[in-house]
Scaffold this motif. Structure first.
Motif, mmCIF file in Angstrom:
data_model
loop_
_atom_site.group_PDB
_atom_site.id
_atom_site.type_symbol
_atom_site.label_atom_id
_atom_site.label_comp_id
_atom_site.label_asym_id
_atom_site.label_seq_id
_atom_site.Cartn_x
_atom_site.Cartn_y
_atom_site.Cartn_z
ATOM 1 N N SER A 10 35.435 37.998 29.365
ATOM 2 C CA SER A 10 36.857 38.357 29.501
ATOM 3 C C SER A 10 37.067 39.854 29.285
ATOM 4 O O SER A 10 38.087 40.409 29.713
ATOM 5 N N GLY A 11 36.100 40.517 28.623
ATOM 6 C CA GLY A 11 36.216 41.966 28.437
ATOM 7 C C GLY A 11 36.269 42.709 29.758
ATOM 8 O O GLY A 11 36.962 43.727 29.883
ATOM 9 N N ALA A 12 35.562 42.201 30.765
ATOM 10 C CA ALA A 12 35.578 42.840 32.085
ATOM 11 C C ALA A 12 36.929 42.645 32.774
ATOM 12 O O ALA A 12 37.381 43.517 33.523
ATOM 13 N N VAL A 13 37.567 41.498 32.519
ATOM 14 C CA VAL A 13 38.895 41.244 33.075
ATOM 15 C C VAL A 13 39.905 42.204 32.450
ATOM 16 O O VAL A 13 40.692 42.862 33.153
ATOM 17 N N LYS A 14 39.886 42.291 31.129
ATOM 18 C CA LYS A 14 40.827 43.174 30.427
ATOM 19 C C LYS A 14 40.600 44.633 30.793
ATOM 20 O O LYS A 14 41.544 45.425 30.869
ATOM 21 N N LEU A 15 39.345 45.000 31.022
ATOM 22 C CA LEU A 15 39.030 46.377 31.412
ATOM 23 C C LEU A 15 39.714 46.731 32.729
ATOM 24 O O LEU A 15 40.377 47.776 32.840
ATOM 25 N N GLN A 16 39.562 45.884 33.723
ATOM 26 C CA GLN A 16 40.183 46.169 35.015
ATOM 27 C C GLN A 16 41.707 46.121 34.933
ATOM 28 O O GLN A 16 42.394 46.889 35.611
ATOM 29 N N GLU A 17 42.241 45.228 34.109
ATOM 30 C CA GLU A 17 43.698 45.188 33.909
ATOM 31 C C GLU A 17 44.188 46.502 33.320
ATOM 32 O O GLU A 17 45.256 47.029 33.717
ATOM 33 N N THR A 18 43.423 47.068 32.397
ATOM 34 C CA THR A 18 43.785 48.359 31.797
ATOM 35 C C THR A 18 43.826 49.451 32.847
ATOM 36 O O THR A 18 44.757 50.267 32.895
ATOM 37 N N PHE A 19 42.824 49.467 33.716
ATOM 38 C CA PHE A 19 42.766 50.516 34.728
ATOM 39 C C PHE A 19 43.873 50.373 35.765
ATOM 40 O O PHE A 19 44.406 51.379 36.251
ATOM 41 N N VAL A 20 44.223 49.152 36.092
ATOM 42 C CA VAL A 20 45.323 48.948 37.028
ATOM 43 C C VAL A 20 46.620 49.480 36.431
ATOM 44 O O VAL A 20 47.419 50.141 37.105
ATOM 45 N N LYS A 21 46.841 49.223 35.135
ATOM 46 C CA LYS A 21 48.042 49.723 34.458
ATOM 47 C C LYS A 21 48.054 51.251 34.443
ATOM 48 O O LYS A 21 49.094 51.885 34.651
ATOM 49 N N LEU A 22 46.891 51.855 34.169
ATOM 50 C CA LEU A 22 46.816 53.313 34.138
ATOM 51 C C LEU A 22 47.118 53.932 35.497
ATOM 52 O O LEU A 22 47.604 55.061 35.587
ATOM 53 N N SER A 23 46.813 53.186 36.555
ATOM 54 C CA SER A 23 47.007 53.723 37.903
ATOM 55 C C SER A 23 48.430 53.558 38.410
ATOM 56 O O SER A 23 48.759 54.040 39.495
ATOM 57 N N PRO A 47 40.365 51.335 40.619
ATOM 58 C CA PRO A 47 40.842 50.035 40.145
ATOM 59 C C PRO A 47 41.692 49.342 41.195
ATOM 60 O O PRO A 47 42.288 49.992 42.057
ATOM 61 N N SER A 48 41.741 48.015 41.128
ATOM 62 C CA SER A 48 42.565 47.268 42.078
ATOM 63 C C SER A 48 42.809 45.870 41.527
ATOM 64 O O SER A 48 42.024 45.361 40.713
ATOM 65 N N GLN A 49 43.891 45.257 41.983
ATOM 66 C CA GLN A 49 44.171 43.878 41.593
ATOM 67 C C GLN A 49 43.100 42.943 42.141
ATOM 68 O O GLN A 49 42.788 41.912 41.527
ATOM 69 N N GLU A 50 42.495 43.309 43.274
ATOM 70 C CA GLU A 50 41.405 42.512 43.833
ATOM 71 C C GLU A 50 40.263 42.392 42.821
ATOM 72 O O GLU A 50 39.694 41.307 42.637
ATOM 73 N N ARG A 51 39.943 43.479 42.154
ATOM 74 C CA ARG A 51 38.855 43.456 41.180
ATOM 75 C C ARG A 51 39.250 42.649 39.946
ATOM 76 O O ARG A 51 38.420 41.952 39.355
ATOM 77 N N VAL A 52 40.504 42.752 39.541
ATOM 78 C CA VAL A 52 40.982 41.929 38.422
ATOM 79 C C VAL A 52 40.818 40.450 38.751
ATOM 80 O O VAL A 52 40.280 39.669 37.948
ATOM 81 N N ASN A 53 41.261 40.057 39.938
ATOM 82 C CA ASN A 53 41.192 38.650 40.333
ATOM 83 C C ASN A 53 39.755 38.163 40.437
ATOM 84 O O ASN A 53 39.418 37.050 40.019
ATOM 85 N N ALA A 54 38.895 39.002 41.011
ATOM 86 C CA ALA A 54 37.488 38.628 41.152
ATOM 87 C C ALA A 54 36.835 38.469 39.784
ATOM 88 O O ALA A 54 36.059 37.534 39.552
#
Length: 519
Positions: free
Chosen positions: A208-221, A238-245
């Motif tokens: 789940s750390g990888a999920v939260k990481l991408q969520e953080t980057f999406v917020k920063l962007s 970063p992208s929502q696609e990566r969060v979902n994947a």
């Protein structure tokens, strides 16, 4: 169509000759590569230190943080698909929220990224992602792509010229190459996310750390952070696609360790110093606006919080330079070197100041130290000037050649210096001659100044060749009295009249002497 078929048959044997079939160690798929595994390791090793120096240098204020990040990285590397690569992990003294991997397993993470993470599982997600880039040979793929695109650029250029596009064809291909090489491809990023999470799971971390990481980057962007991250984390967009994947992948893996408390303890120093680095950013903004007073005030705040960061002191030296106070500037640069003697920029700043103040001996020592750590155009240029002052023309030329690459102001200055030095010994390298038969039947010489400086009293030698390799009689001719940079003039000789070009093909012309301005 026939022309393009011919082009295909020309390129195909070339690609077959260059090709190397390899297996992606992570996916198991066969891939085309022009870079061997040994070459990967050598490229990473040779570029690791320069890459660190050019991006802030190692973060040295908390050695335990370096040990901690390295331990997490090696834990993941041990369960990767290429555990025997010579992995190294380093934290850089850089505020940009980024991380990167060179071929061969040389990996860096910026302190500016660590402050945006919450726990060790997120750090493991960053490092696992970068390990996959190295293990899956994504860097080698990029280099291979670049080589093939260069071949493709030449091919499109040839095809374009054949169909009336001329140079436009080559330009279009080069633009395509730049777009490909600007960042890892989408598939590389998704592949690194996917297998990085597998490495996390093998090492016992919660995916789940990888999920939260991408969520953080999406917020920063998003929103006000857009300028903050654009161009800074562009290599890993970063992208929502990566969060979902990542979320879908995490659902297939077992839960694991998060280690929030340990991580927060390890970055405690960074958190304490965050206000200092915000003040540093404000100081840099003020320096760019030529506001030395504000810069000094911000740096006072930064140093009060963290007095041991050498870059704060270097910036302070630049602020004193703006205020025309070289004595205080040198003191600040000297303090910076004392705080961090392993960083090129501190020596470069003091060396350039000393040169401007007439302390050539002190400048040379500093510039040589800077150059040894990281050869930069500025160090090269000033070392060239010092060598020239000492009558060492050979070393001056060597340094100016290094500094002359590129289009920056210092590169242009180095190009001018280099031209002056070489024009005195090899003017034909810069002042070009071409012969042609004019309508009146006489031989003419076109002379062009390709140097960045004005030359005067041009002297030429016109030689009649006995054959293709043996020179016969020669005549010295006086050329233009002056040629400015880029200027082209034509002069008529007394040779003629000739009937056709075949009669003038036995003649050769070359500039043998010019007068140039003193360095």
């Amino acid at each position: 169509m026939r022309r393009f078929r011919s082009l295909f048959f020309v390129l195909t044997p070339l690609l077959l000759m260059l090709s190397g079939c390899s297996v992606n160690p992570v996916t198991g798929q066969s891939e085309f590569s022009l870079v061997s595994a040994d070459q990967e390791v050598a490229i990473g090793a040779n570029n690791y230190t320069p890459s660190q120096q050019s991006q802030g240098g190692r973060y040295y204020l908390d050695p335990n943080l370096q040990v901690y990040v390295s331990s997490v990285g090696h834990k993941l590397a041990a369960v990767s698909d290429r555990p025997n690569l010579p992995y190294e992990f380093v934290v850089l003294n850089n505020s940009v929220p980024n991380a990167w991997a060179l071929p061969g397993g040389k990996i860096a993470v910026n302190r500016g990224l660590l402050t945006h993470l919450e726990d060790e599982s997120q750090l493991a997600a960053v490092l696992g992602h970068e390990i996959v880039h190295a293990a899956a040979r994504h860097g080698a793929s990029q280099m291979t792509r670049g080589t093939l695109l260069n071949i493709g650029a030449a091919a499109v250029g040839m095809a374009g010229a054949s169909y009336g596009l001329g140079g436009a064809g080559t330009q279009i291909a080069q633009m395509g190459a730049a777009a490909w090489m600007a960042r890892y491809g989408r598939e590389d990023e998704l592949e690194s996310d996917n297998y990085g999470m597998e490495y996390m799971s093998r090492a016992g971390y919660d995916p789940s750390g990888a999920v939260k990481l991408q969520e953080t980057f999406v917020k920063l962007s998003q929103g006000r952070q857009q300028d903050f991250i654009s161009g800074l984390f562009a290599s890993h967009p970063p992208s929502q696609e990566r969060v979902n994947a990542n979320r879908a992948k995490a659902a297939t893996l077992p839960k694991g360790t998060i280690n929030r408390d340990i991580f927060q303890r390890k970055i405690k120093q960074l958190k304490q110093d965050e206000p200092a680095y915000k003040a540093q950013d404000a100081a840099i903004k003020a320096l760019n606006a030529k506001d030395a007073k504000t810069a000094l005030a911000e740096l006072d705040r930064a140093i009060a919080i963290q007095p041991n960061d050498g870059y704060f002191w270097e910036l302070r030296g630049h602020a004193w330079e703006l205020q025309k106070n070289p004595a205080n500037a040198e003191k600040s640069f000297t303090t910076a070197i004392g705080k961090n003697p392993d960083y090129f920029s501190h020596y470069l700043a003091r060396g350039m100041l000393r040169y401007d103040e007439g302390n050539k001996s002190g400048a040379r020592t500093d510039l040589e130290n800077s150059y040894q750590i990281l050869p930069t155009p500025y160090a090269s240029y000033y070392l060239g000037e010092i060598a020239l002052d000492g009558g060492d023309q050979q070393n001056a030329i060597r340094y100016f050649q290094t500094a002359a690459a590129g289009t920056s102001e210092v590169a242009k200055k180095a190009q001018a210096r280099l031209a002056v030095l070489e024009l005195s010994t090899a003017p034909h390298k810069y002042i070009l001659c071409k012969l042609y038969l004019a309508e009146d039947g006489y031989l003419y010489i076109v002379i062009k100044n390709n140097s960045p400086v004005t030359v005067t009293n041009v002297e030429l030698q016109l030689t009649e060749m006995l054959n293709a390799f043996v020179a016969g009689s020669s005549t010295t001719l006086s050329g233009p009295s002056q040629l400015t940079p880029g200027q082209q003039l034509s002069m008529r000789t007394r040779l003629g009249p000739f009937k056709d070009n075949a009669e003038i093909n036995r003649y050769r012309a070359q500039v043998t002497r010019v007068q140039v301005p003193k360095p």
